[in-house]
Design a protein around this motif. Structure first.
Motif, mmCIF file in Angstrom:
data_model
loop_
_atom_site.group_PDB
_atom_site.id
_atom_site.type_symbol
_atom_site.label_atom_id
_atom_site.label_comp_id
_atom_site.label_asym_id
_atom_site.label_seq_id
_atom_site.Cartn_x
_atom_site.Cartn_y
_atom_site.Cartn_z
ATOM 1 N N GLY A 14 0.902 -1.233 0.171
ATOM 2 C CA GLY A 14 -0.030 0.019 0.072
ATOM 3 C C GLY A 14 0.999 1.252 0.064
ATOM 4 N N ASP A 35 3.016 -8.220 -2.105
ATOM 5 C CA ASP A 35 1.670 -7.732 -2.140
ATOM 6 C C ASP A 35 0.795 -8.476 -2.984
ATOM 7 O OD1 ASP A 35 -0.976 -6.426 -2.071
ATOM 8 O OD2 ASP A 35 0.101 -4.708 -1.159
ATOM 9 N N ARG A 120 0.763 6.005 -5.673
ATOM 10 C CA ARG A 120 1.089 4.483 -6.184
ATOM 11 C C ARG A 120 1.924 4.593 -7.444
ATOM 12 N NH1 ARG A 120 -3.739 3.606 -3.320
ATOM 13 N NH2 ARG A 120 -3.537 2.121 -1.589
HETATM 14 C C1 LIG Z 1 -11.444 8.387 3.698
HETATM 15 C C2 LIG Z 1 -9.902 8.650 4.202
HETATM 16 C C3 LIG Z 1 -9.263 9.663 3.966
HETATM 17 C C4 LIG Z 1 -7.755 9.748 4.450
HETATM 18 N N1 LIG Z 1 -7.089 10.892 4.203
HETATM 19 C C5 LIG Z 1 -5.912 10.908 4.734
HETATM 20 C C6 LIG Z 1 -4.957 12.188 4.566
HETATM 21 O O1 LIG Z 1 -5.335 12.930 4.086
HETATM 22 N N2 LIG Z 1 -3.704 11.999 5.270
HETATM 23 C C7 LIG Z 1 -3.300 11.127 5.952
HETATM 24 O O2 LIG Z 1 -2.149 11.124 6.429
HETATM 25 N N3 LIG Z 1 -3.918 9.877 6.080
HETATM 26 C C8 LIG Z 1 -5.209 9.533 5.388
HETATM 27 N N4 LIG Z 1 -6.025 8.624 5.537
HETATM 28 C C9 LIG Z 1 -5.338 7.278 6.069
HETATM 29 C C10 LIG Z 1 -4.654 6.797 4.999
HETATM 30 O O3 LIG Z 1 -5.233 6.686 3.625
HETATM 31 C C11 LIG Z 1 -4.158 5.529 5.371
HETATM 32 O O4 LIG Z 1 -3.339 5.575 6.589
HETATM 33 C C12 LIG Z 1 -3.300 4.577 4.378
HETATM 34 O O5 LIG Z 1 -3.785 4.409 3.204
HETATM 35 C C13 LIG Z 1 -3.178 3.074 4.904
HETATM 36 O O6 LIG Z 1 -1.970 2.638 4.196
HETATM 37 P P1 LIG Z 1 -1.273 1.179 4.467
HETATM 38 O O7 LIG Z 1 -0.292 1.104 3.450
HETATM 39 O O8 LIG Z 1 -1.198 1.234 5.897
HETATM 40 O O9 LIG Z 1 -2.526 0.268 4.415
HETATM 41 P P2 LIG Z 1 -3.292 -0.157 3.034
HETATM 42 O O10 LIG Z 1 -3.439 0.676 2.086
HETATM 43 O O11 LIG Z 1 -4.565 -0.865 3.513
HETATM 44 O O12 LIG Z 1 -2.195 -1.268 2.242
HETATM 45 C C14 LIG Z 1 -2.159 -2.500 2.805
HETATM 46 C C15 LIG Z 1 -1.504 -3.378 1.729
HETATM 47 O O13 LIG Z 1 -1.294 -4.699 2.400
HETATM 48 C C16 LIG Z 1 -1.644 -5.848 1.363
HETATM 49 N N5 LIG Z 1 -1.885 -7.054 2.057
HETATM 50 C C17 LIG Z 1 -2.802 -7.571 2.701
HETATM 51 N N6 LIG Z 1 -2.437 -8.705 2.869
HETATM 52 C C18 LIG Z 1 -1.112 -9.046 2.562
HETATM 53 C C19 LIG Z 1 -0.407 -10.240 2.713
HETATM 54 N N7 LIG Z 1 -0.841 -11.592 3.064
HETATM 55 N N8 LIG Z 1 0.983 -10.130 2.061
HETATM 56 C C20 LIG Z 1 1.247 -8.875 1.662
HETATM 57 N N9 LIG Z 1 0.662 -7.833 1.685
HETATM 58 C C21 LIG Z 1 -0.600 -8.021 2.101
HETATM 59 C C22 LIG Z 1 -2.887 -5.094 0.645
HETATM 60 O O14 LIG Z 1 -3.241 -5.759 -0.430
HETATM 61 C C23 LIG Z 1 -2.660 -3.678 0.743
HETATM 62 O O15 LIG Z 1 -2.093 -3.244 -0.449
HETATM 63 C C24 LIG Z 1 -7.187 8.698 5.130
HETATM 64 C C25 LIG Z 1 -7.981 7.406 5.447
HETATM 65 C C26 LIG Z 1 -9.509 7.305 5.050
HETATM 66 C C27 LIG Z 1 -10.289 6.257 5.180
#
Ligand SMILES: Cc1cc2nc3c(=O)[nH]c(=O)nc-3n(C[C@H](O)[C@H](O)[C@H](O)COP(=O)(O)OP(=O)(O)OC[C@H]3O[C@@H](n4cnc5c(N)ncnc54)[C@H](O)[C@@H]3O)c2cc1C
Length: 407
Positions: A14, A35, A120
């Motif tokens: 992500g 991923d 991305r």
């Molecule tokens: C409506 C909304 C607006 C937002 N706006 C902001 C903002 O303005 N500023 C800010 O700082 N934050 C914001 N956020 C928060 C931010 O979007 C999230 O913190 C961020 O997108 C999360 O990223 P992540 O990479 O942790 O998780 P994710 O995007 O959920 O990525 C996790 C990844 O792990 C992968 N995965 C799952 N299982 C496995 C596995 N077994 N092996 C390997 N990979 C796996 C998934 O496929 C996915 O690609 C917002 C959130 C929301 C809901």
């Protein structure tokens, strides 16, 4: 069965995992990032993440060091002012408006806003430039066995990876967190968010606006102009049933409702994208590290989207981890890295999750006396300049006055 060796294995591609891959790769570590799901890198494609991320000042340095900022900057809209509007009176009119100007504490803007699908795209392009980073799309993390000397991860294609350090950046239901046996606490609000883009006749002037009435905030965050029209990203939080109703409304009716809910601050709003629905929870992992492994981003903490904290907390995780790992370059999985990371980050993460939980509950308030109390509290906190400045610095995650050079 194939067996490979690496310094860092990142589970999750992500926005957080891709940033970590670019950052550790740019710092010279050998990185494998896996991923199972391919990132969607075009706004029009099915499954595109239509949210935007407002990167706050302190996040810029880690993006710069990862070789990402130069790619992102041309697409970013600066956030100079954060405007908070209370529209919690009898009607939807704005009854109290307060502006927090970055100039009060800094000569740089609060932050910069970018679409997630574009992040991305640019992150994948940066990773492709790094020969020491291997991005495996279509392959996931499956199992983990850790010893004092190494972490042995099995991937879904049967490959075993011997890594010095495993980073769980695999989202709110983190498989790495589960494999480490780390529990988490979840707070539910019965709330969801609608995320979409709008255009409007009035310029946003690089002002981000949060309108509070009930059900949660309605937030407009500046975007670069679209076809010569001022544009903003919107996050509209409400009770789940209300979000279901709003997302199914015909466009003209939806536009009328969102213009009313925005208190008309930017004039009549025109929908400029699909509407995407996001569940809202808070969650915090009991620990942020285990033997030869750490958790970062939503694997460690989930917060409602208020004050642009979510991904910015994640980049603070990354900054801390990278700093510790670089000091122990010969073995970044030592307890001197993993334990210190947990100690440094967990207390701050707990404080932020608690603070955002309270802000969200205040914004959800439906009863009139509570809404009046919220307006009085905003007025009071805003009136004293030192309090206002402290709040702004706390929101940014910087204890000192930042300058453009810092950013
Ligand atoms: C409506 C909304 C607006 C937002 N706006 C902001 C903002 O303005 N500023 C800010 O700082 N934050 C914001 N956020 C928060 C931010 O979007 C999230 O913190 C961020 O997108 C999360 O990223 P992540 O990479 O942790 O998780 P994710 O995007 O959920 O990525 C996790 C990844 O792990 C992968 N995965 C799952 N299982 C496995 C596995 N077994 N092996 C390997 N990979 C796996 C998934 O496929 C996915 O690609 C917002 C959130 C929301 C809901």
């Amino acid at each position: 069965m194939m067996r490979e060796t690496t310094d860092i294995l990142i589970s999750g591609g992500g926005v957080a995992g891709l940033t970590a891959a670019a950052a550790f790769g740019s710092a010279g570590f050998r990185v494998i990032c896996v991923d199972p799901t391919a990132p969607v890198t075009q706004a029009e494609d099915a499954g595109a993440d239509l949210r935007t991320t407002a990167f706050l000042q302190p996040s810029r340095r880690v993006l710069d060091d990862a070789g990402l900022w130069a790619r992102l900057e041309p697409h970013a809209a600066a956030l100079q002012v954060m405007r908070i509007v209370d529209a919690g009176g009898e009607t939807t009119e704005a009854r109290l408006t307060k502006e927090f100007d970055a100039a009060d504490i800094s000569d740089a803007p609060f932050g910069w806003n970018l679409p997630n699908w574009l992040l991305r795209r640019e992150m994948m392009a940066r990773i492709a430039e790094l020969p020491n980073v291997s991005l495996r799309i279509g392959t996931g993390f499956a199992r983990l066995l850790t010893r004092e000397t190494e972490a042995l991860a099995t991937l879904t294609d049967g490959t075993t990876v011997s890594a010095r350090l495993v980073i769980g950046a695999d989202g709110r239901d983190s498989p790495v967190r589960e494999a480490l046996g780390i529990a988490s606490r979840t707070f539910r609000y019965g709330q969801k968010a609608l995320a979409f883009a709008v255009t409007h006749p009035l310029t946003h002037g690089n002002v981000s606006t949060e309108v509070h009435r009930s059900g949660g905030p309605f937030t407009l965050v500046p975007l670069p102009d679209r076809d010569g029209q001022p544009a903003s990203a919107v996050v509209w939080m409400e009770r789940g049933d209300e979000i279901a109703r709003l997302s199914a409304l015909p466009v003209l009716e939806f536009e009328a409702e969102m213009t009313t809910r925005s208190s008309g601050v930017l004039g009549p709003l025109t929908l400029a994208s699909r509407r995407s629905v996001w569940p809202i929870i808070s969650r915090i992992a009991d620990r942020m590290s285990g033997q030869r492994a750490v958790l970062m981003a939503e694997a460690a903490h989930v917060v409602p989207p208020i004050g642009a904290q979510g991904l910015n907390m994640s980049l603070a995780d990354l900054t801390c981890l990278l700093d510790l790992a670089t000091k122990h370059r010969e073995d970044p999985g030592l307890p001197a890295v993993t334990e210190a990371y947990h100690r440094r980050r967990h207390w701050e993460v707990q404080a932020r999750v608690t603070g955002i939980d309270l802000l969200n509950r205040a914004s959800m308030a439906g009863a009139q006396p509570l809404r009046d109390l919220r307006a009085r509290a905003l007025d009071l906190l805003y009136s004293a300049r030192p309090v206002r400045q402290t709040l702004m610095r706390a929101g940014l995650g910087t204890g000192k006055t930042a300058t453009a050079a810092d950013a």
